[in-house]
Structure formats: structure tokens, C-alpha cells
Scaffold this motif. Sequence first.
Motif, PDB file in Angstrom:
ATOM      1  N   ARG A 273      50.238  40.653  91.708  1.00 18.64           N
ATOM      2  CA  ARG A 273      50.995  40.958  92.923  1.00 18.64           C
ATOM      3  C   ARG A 273      50.370  40.315  94.164  1.00 18.64           C
ATOM      4  NH1 ARG A 273      54.925  44.719  93.026  1.00 18.64           N
ATOM      5  NH2 ARG A 273      55.279  45.972  91.148  1.00 18.64           N
ATOM      6  N   ASP A 274      49.057  40.234  94.192  1.00 20.28           N
ATOM      7  CA  ASP A 274      48.366  39.810  95.416  1.00 20.28           C
ATOM      8  C   ASP A 274      47.943  38.341  95.391  1.00 20.28           C
ATOM      9  OD1 ASP A 274      46.469  39.985  93.466  1.00 20.28           O
ATOM     10  OD2 ASP A 274      45.038  41.164  94.634  1.00 20.28           O
ATOM     11  N   ARG A 275      48.512  37.562  94.465  1.00 22.22           N
ATOM     12  CA  ARG A 275      48.099  36.161  94.373  1.00 22.22           C
ATOM     13  C   ARG A 275      49.292  35.244  94.560  1.00 22.22           C
ATOM     14  NH1 ARG A 275      44.808  36.363  89.940  1.00 22.22           N
ATOM     15  NH2 ARG A 275      43.164  36.939  91.393  1.00 22.22           N
ATOM     16  N   TYR A 276      49.066  34.167  95.302  1.00 22.26           N
ATOM     17  CA  TYR A 276      50.138  33.213  95.561  1.00 22.26           C
ATOM     18  C   TYR A 276      50.547  32.506  94.266  1.00 22.26           C
ATOM     19  CZ  TYR A 276      52.637  29.238  97.481  1.00 22.26           C
ATOM     20  OH  TYR A 276      53.600  28.296  97.753  1.00 22.26           O
ATOM     21  N   LEU A 277      51.864  32.351  94.067  1.00 22.13           N
ATOM     22  CA  LEU A 277      52.393  31.616  92.927  1.00 22.13           C
ATOM     23  C   LEU A 277      53.010  30.316  93.403  1.00 22.13           C
ATOM     24  CD1 LEU A 277      54.250  34.091  90.532  1.00 22.13           C
ATOM     25  CD2 LEU A 277      52.195  32.774  90.041  1.00 22.13           C
ATOM     26  N   SER A 278      52.718  29.245  92.702  1.00 20.90           N
ATOM     27  CA  SER A 278      53.278  27.943  93.059  1.00 20.90           C
ATOM     28  C   SER A 278      54.792  27.931  92.878  1.00 20.90           C
ATOM     29  CB  SER A 278      52.667  26.845  92.176  1.00 20.90           C
ATOM     30  OG  SER A 278      53.096  27.007  90.835  1.00 20.90           O
ATOM     31  N   PHE A 279      55.416  26.931  93.474  1.00 17.43           N
ATOM     32  CA  PHE A 279      56.860  26.754  93.308  1.00 17.43           C
ATOM     33  C   PHE A 279      57.202  26.638  91.824  1.00 17.43           C
ATOM     34  CE2 PHE A 279      60.529  23.990  92.724  1.00 17.43           C
ATOM     35  CZ  PHE A 279      61.474  24.591  93.530  1.00 17.43           C
ATOM     36  N   ALA A 280      56.393  25.863  91.093  1.00 16.74           N
ATOM     37  CA  ALA A 280      56.664  25.656  89.663  1.00 16.74           C
ATOM     38  C   ALA A 280      56.580  26.972  88.895  1.00 16.74           C
ATOM     39  CB  ALA A 280      55.672  24.644  89.090  1.00 16.74           C
ATOM     40  N   ALA A 281      55.560  27.794  89.196  1.00 18.15           N
ATOM     41  CA  ALA A 281      55.418  29.067  88.497  1.00 18.15           C
ATOM     42  C   ALA A 281      56.567  30.013  88.824  1.00 18.15           C
ATOM     43  CB  ALA A 281      54.077  29.712  88.861  1.00 18.15           C
ATOM     44  N   ARG A 282      57.004  30.022  90.083  1.00 16.94           N
ATOM     45  CA  ARG A 282      58.127  30.885  90.455  1.00 16.94           C
ATOM     46  C   ARG A 282      59.405  30.428  89.763  1.00 16.94           C
ATOM     47  NH1 ARG A 282      55.930  30.260  95.708  1.00 16.94           N
ATOM     48  NH2 ARG A 282      57.758  29.106  96.418  1.00 16.94           N
ATOM     49  N   GLU A 283      59.585  29.111  89.648  1.00 14.50           N
ATOM     50  CA  GLU A 283      60.750  28.585  88.941  1.00 14.50           C
ATOM     51  C   GLU A 283      60.716  28.983  87.466  1.00 14.50           C
ATOM     52  OE1 GLU A 283      63.635  26.541  89.759  1.00 14.50           O
ATOM     53  OE2 GLU A 283      63.099  27.667  91.553  1.00 14.50           O
ATOM     54  N   TRP A 284      59.518  28.915  86.866  1.00 15.76           N
ATOM     55  CA  TRP A 284      59.390  29.287  85.460  1.00 15.76           C
ATOM     56  C   TRP A 284      59.778  30.752  85.258  1.00 15.76           C
ATOM     57  CZ3 TRP A 284      58.950  28.265  80.476  1.00 15.76           C
ATOM     58  CH2 TRP A 284      58.478  29.268  79.640  1.00 15.76           C
ATOM     59  N   ILE A 285      59.290  31.622  86.112  1.00 21.49           N
ATOM     60  CA  ILE A 285      59.591  33.053  85.971  1.00 21.49           C
ATOM     61  C   ILE A 285      61.094  33.295  86.072  1.00 21.49           C
ATOM     62  CG2 ILE A 285      59.350  35.309  87.096  1.00 21.49           C
ATOM     63  CD1 ILE A 285      56.476  34.387  87.859  1.00 21.49           C
ATOM     64  N   SER A 286      61.729  32.678  87.064  1.00 19.48           N
ATOM     65  CA  SER A 286      63.176  32.856  87.241  1.00 19.48           C
ATOM     66  C   SER A 286      63.945  32.297  86.052  1.00 19.48           C
ATOM     67  CB  SER A 286      63.621  32.163  88.531  1.00 19.48           C
ATOM     68  OG  SER A 286      65.015  32.239  88.684  1.00 19.48           O
ATOM     69  N   PHE A 287      63.534  31.126  85.593  1.00 18.59           N
ATOM     70  CA  PHE A 287      64.192  30.449  84.477  1.00 18.59           C
ATOM     71  C   PHE A 287      64.041  31.270  83.191  1.00 18.59           C
ATOM     72  CE2 PHE A 287      64.560  27.273  81.118  1.00 18.59           C
ATOM     73  CZ  PHE A 287      65.593  26.470  81.558  1.00 18.59           C
ATOM     74  N   ALA A 288      62.809  31.692  82.906  1.00 18.72           N
ATOM     75  CA  ALA A 288      62.537  32.450  81.678  1.00 18.72           C
ATOM     76  C   ALA A 288      63.230  33.813  81.707  1.00 18.72           C
ATOM     77  CB  ALA A 288      61.029  32.635  81.492  1.00 18.72           C
ATOM     78  N   ARG A 289      63.259  34.435  82.875  1.00 13.94           N
ATOM     79  CA  ARG A 289      63.893  35.742  82.984  1.00 13.94           C
ATOM     80  C   ARG A 289      65.371  35.647  82.605  1.00 13.94           C
ATOM     81  NH1 ARG A 289      62.660  40.128  86.747  1.00 13.94           N
ATOM     82  NH2 ARG A 289      61.393  38.664  87.940  1.00 13.94           N
ATOM     83  N   ASP A 290      66.042  34.597  83.121  1.00 13.22           N
ATOM     84  CA  ASP A 290      67.472  34.429  82.824  1.00 13.22           C
ATOM     85  C   ASP A 290      67.713  34.172  81.341  1.00 13.22           C
ATOM     86  OD1 ASP A 290      68.137  34.837  85.452  1.00 13.22           O
ATOM     87  OD2 ASP A 290      68.299  32.712  85.952  1.00 13.22           O
TER      88      ASP A 290
END
Length: 295
Positions: A273-290
Motif C-alpha cells: 500500500r505504501d510503495r510507489y508502483l510503476s506505470f507498467a506494474a499498474r497496467e499489469w494489475i489492471s490487465f490481470a484483474r480483468d
Amino acid sequence: MDIRQLQYFVEAARLNSFSKAAKSLYITQPTVSKMIRQIEEELGADLFYREGKSIKLTDAGEILLAKAQNIVVSFQSLSSELDSLRKLKQGHIRIGLPPMVGSNFFPSVIGRFHRKYPDVTIRLYEDGAKKVENDVDNGLLDIGVVVLPVDEARFHVFSFVRERLELLVPAAHRLAGRSSVPLAELKDEEFVLFREDFTLHDRVITECVKSGFQPMVVYESSQWDLIARMVAAGLGIALLPQTICRDMDRSRISIVTLTEPEIPWQLGMIWRRDRYLSFAAREWISFARDLLKER
């Protein structure tokens, strides 16, 4: 001493090997050795000693590792923030997966993500769920797949699998063919379990103790397919998730519903929760979640 030297040192300490660190970093072993030697000369102390085929940290190495991990994580966070600021759809993601999870859920997700984002590299680390959770917590991984629950005060979580454990017995076993078996009935059986660094190891033992007995563990492994083969060979019984059990050879193994209690198996993806996530990591989370919602 520069950030690259510290990165090489941290990776060598994590893997207990210069050669494995070199392979992980896509560089040569002499380069890793040279960088470590430069740090040792600058500090005037040895950082590693050999133990068999592995390397271990000296006292000086332990002290440096405690500081170097924080520096490396801070530098990676800075690089990630700058990449996102430039809106670069490229980057690098470190993901931890328990071995039995990766092969069943993620090859297609990774393949589709790569086709959409060919310039983003994904490095996968296969370890037990307990180590994956610890490495996400310490910043060595960006994202991890673990067996839930976890501390949601520290981690963001989304769950994508809710199943239960099922009982595996040899085809000729006395319980083969039963529609269901209460856990307490297994008190005199010999168990084949995952190793201690796997969450299921502790969970199975805990539930057995709650049911009134300490399980007799005869073998431990990190590979679900080896566990299944041991059961088929009559070396013991095992408790594995439904997803894994679907692919078993039913001619050699009988799969029985476990009851009283049912032992849940819930998978989730976590990140700090308290650590910055890169654009790529945020994209992966959104992509994998879907994609994983489709399962």
C-alpha cells in the motif's frame, strides 16, 4: 560505491550465488564478481564466504545488506516515478508466483499482456507463498500471488480464485471411492506435504491439529506433480487444491471430497500500500484483474 554495485550485491545475497545473480541480471559472472570485489576493497571487509556450492554473507555482508536493500528499493522507486512521469509504456515488473499457481493461471495472461505491451519485461520468481509475501513486503518484488488471507493494512489485494482442498489417495487405498471423508479420519495416515515455505504446509497441519491429531509427515516437496506421483506410488496421502486435482490421472489416484472441515484455498494478487508502483506494474494489475475475472 554506486547503485549498480549495490544492486549486484543484493541480487547475489538473495540467490546465494554469483552465477545465479549474473543470470538473473543478464550479465556475466565475472562482472558480478568484479563489482563485489570493488565494494569489498572500498569497505576493507569480505562480504561473502563459500559454503559448499553456495555463498553466504559474512557479518559485514549482513550489515551492508540491511542498508543496501533500502537504497536499491528507493532508487527503483525513483526510476519508476520518472518513467510514469514521462508516460512511457515500457518498464520492468518483478512478480512472485508459487510454482503450482504459475502454470495453471498465468501463461495466457502473460502472453496477452506481452502482445499488448511488447516493451515491458516481466521477470518471474517462483517461490512458496510465504516467501513471495515477504519479498513483496521488503520491496524485492513489485507484485506477488499468494494464498490469502494477508494483512490488508500493508497490502492491496484482489482475490481471483476461491476453492477448497481435496484429498488425494492411491487408487487402491481404503478411502478410494468414498464420496467424502472427514479430516479426523486421516489421523493414522502418512501425509505428503508442500515444504515449510508454502502456506499450505502450515494450513494443513493447523487444521489437522484442530481436528485432534498431529499429521505424520513422511515427505515434503515444492512440486505438486511430484506430490501427486508420490501419492500414486502409495507413499502417502495429500491435500491439494481443486484446480490441481482436475488434471490428475484418475487411474492411479482417487480424489475424495474433504469435509469437517472444508479447508479453503483462496488466491490473491498483492502489492504494498505504501510503495510507489510503476506505470507498467499498474497496467499489469489492471490487465490481470480483468482477465482473471473471466475464470
